[in-house]
Design an enzyme around this catalytic site. Structure first.
Site, short mmCIF file in Angstrom:
data_model
loop_
_atom_site.label_atom_id
_atom_site.label_comp_id
_atom_site.label_asym_id
_atom_site.label_seq_id
_atom_site.Cartn_x
_atom_site.Cartn_y
_atom_site.Cartn_z
N MET A 178 56.16 67.97 42.94
CA MET A 178 55.78 68.62 41.68
C MET A 178 54.68 67.80 41.00
SD MET A 178 59.58 69.77 40.39
CE MET A 178 60.11 68.07 40.15
N ASP A 179 53.46 67.98 41.47
CA ASP A 179 52.34 67.16 41.00
C ASP A 179 51.41 67.98 40.10
OD1 ASP A 179 50.73 64.98 40.71
OD2 ASP A 179 49.64 65.28 42.59
N GLY A 180 50.90 67.34 39.07
CA GLY A 180 49.91 67.97 38.23
C GLY A 180 50.35 68.21 36.79
#
Length: 372
Positions: A44-46
């Site tokens: 879960m990047d960003g």
């Protein structure tokens, strides 16, 4: 008003929301007609970049990321995914500012409480929560909430949510190797030791030395005769005399017996412990956090970064599809996830078709070989 907020307001209006819900159910029903991955993982990047680009607080970006997770989890469990693993917090994240780390910890506590108080999603799909990572790095109050959440959902068994918090794959592998060494340092119960190459070589060598020692012992007890035995005695005597003129011919016999006894003693010690040669990838896999779970079939990372960032390195294998998406995690929903699942199904169908063709070809060749 910001574009993102306008878009959110439009999508949440009752008519649009109802239409999207009907279309969503239709698409999910279509997906269920094909193969579905049993184990899906998400990086879960960003969240921070999303907050920065929308001029929000970083913690608010993580908060929106949690809302995106809830939506994606429902899509996964509704389509038939059995295990979802999410990279919630890396051990390396402790290097960030204290303000952000404390905010993430507080948010994790709040969201965990929300899951328990309004756990309709967990109850509806029978989801069991498991937290994977270094427990000793978690604050005591948050750890108590985690234990309560895992206990309350421990009776659910239809699906699993693995929350990696705090986690790195290197730490997981190191822990697995350490636990394997501990297991192999424990004495075995009294039973036959499993076969191994070194054990077989040692047994053959011990028997050979035993036979050789017995022959020398027989020669030393009986007087040597003429003929062929004289030649053997002369060579044995000359070699013994050359080594030590003052020692009797039983010196070789004594040394062989001593060496054989030492080997027997070493064998007895080794037989009390598991054979290190029996350590296989399956043994290490049984010591991983994901032991007993289906193999990882699909890994998705958002934000456009194309690396695993020390996540699920052991679990990724030759049949794991790794997908990198350019959208940020708070933007990730069914419409970004749908093409990923459709492409995964297409690949699996192609692989199954290729396997059927290979099996049919092998069967025809076998029939021809029998006919000739």
């Amino acid at each position: 008003m910001h574009i993102f907020q306008i878009r959110k307001w439009i999508l949440e209006s009752p008519p649009i929301e109802w239409a999207i819900l009907q279309l969503r159910e239709l698409l999910i029903g279509a997906l269920r007609q094909g193969p579905i991955p049993e184990h899906v993982a998400f990086v879960m990047d960003g969240n921070r970049r999303f907050a920065k680009s929308h001029r929000m607080e970083t913690v608010e970006g993580h908060n929106l990321g949690f809302e995106a997770l809830a939506k994606v989890l429902e899509v996964c469990y509704k389509t038939g995914v059995k295990v979802v693993t999410v990279y919630a917090f890396s051990i390396e994240n402790f290097k960030r500012s204290k303000y952000e780390v404390d905010g993430l910890m507080d948010m994790a506590k709040v969201k965990l409480a929300q899951l328990l108080q309004h756990g309709d999603l967990l109850d509806r799909y029978g989801v069991r929560i498991r937290v994977l990572g270094q427990r000793e790095l978690i604050k005591p109050d948050l750890l108590a909430d985690i234990d309560r959440a895992t206990e309350l959902t421990s009776r659910n068994g239809d699906a699993i949510l693995n929350v990696c918090f705090p986690y790195t794959s290197h730490d997981e592998i190191t822990t697995a190797v350490r636990n394997t060494v501990i297991d192999y340092s424990e004495p075995l119960p009294v039973h036959q030791r499993p076969f191994s190459e070194s054990h077989i070589k040692h047994t053959i060598r011990s028997r050979h030395l035993s036979v050789q020692a017995s022959r020398i012992r027989e020669r030393s007890k009986s007087p040597s005769s003429r003929g062929e035995s004289d030649v053997e005695d002369i060579s044995s005597s000359s070699s013994t005399t050359a080594l030590n003129p003052d020692s009797p011919p039983t010196t070789i016999h004594t040394s062989l017996e001593k060496e054989h006894d030492d080997d027997d003693s070493d064998s007895e010690i080794r037989s009390k412990y598991p054979d290190p040669e029996s350590i296989t990838p399956e043994i290490l896999n049984d010591h991983m956090y994901t032991a007993g779970l289906p193999p990882l079939e699909l890994l998705v990372r958002t934000s456009g970064v194309e690396r695993l960032s020390d996540f699920m390195l052991w679990q990724c294998h030759e049949h794991t599809d790794i997908v990198f998406l350019k959208c940020l995690w708070p933007e990730f929903d069914l419409w970004q996830f749908l093409p990923v699942l459709v492409e995964w199904q297409w690949r699996r169908k192609k692989d199954a078709e290729r396997e059927r063709v290979a099996m049919a070809t092998a069967a025809r060749r076998s029939v021809k070989a029998k006919a000739t």
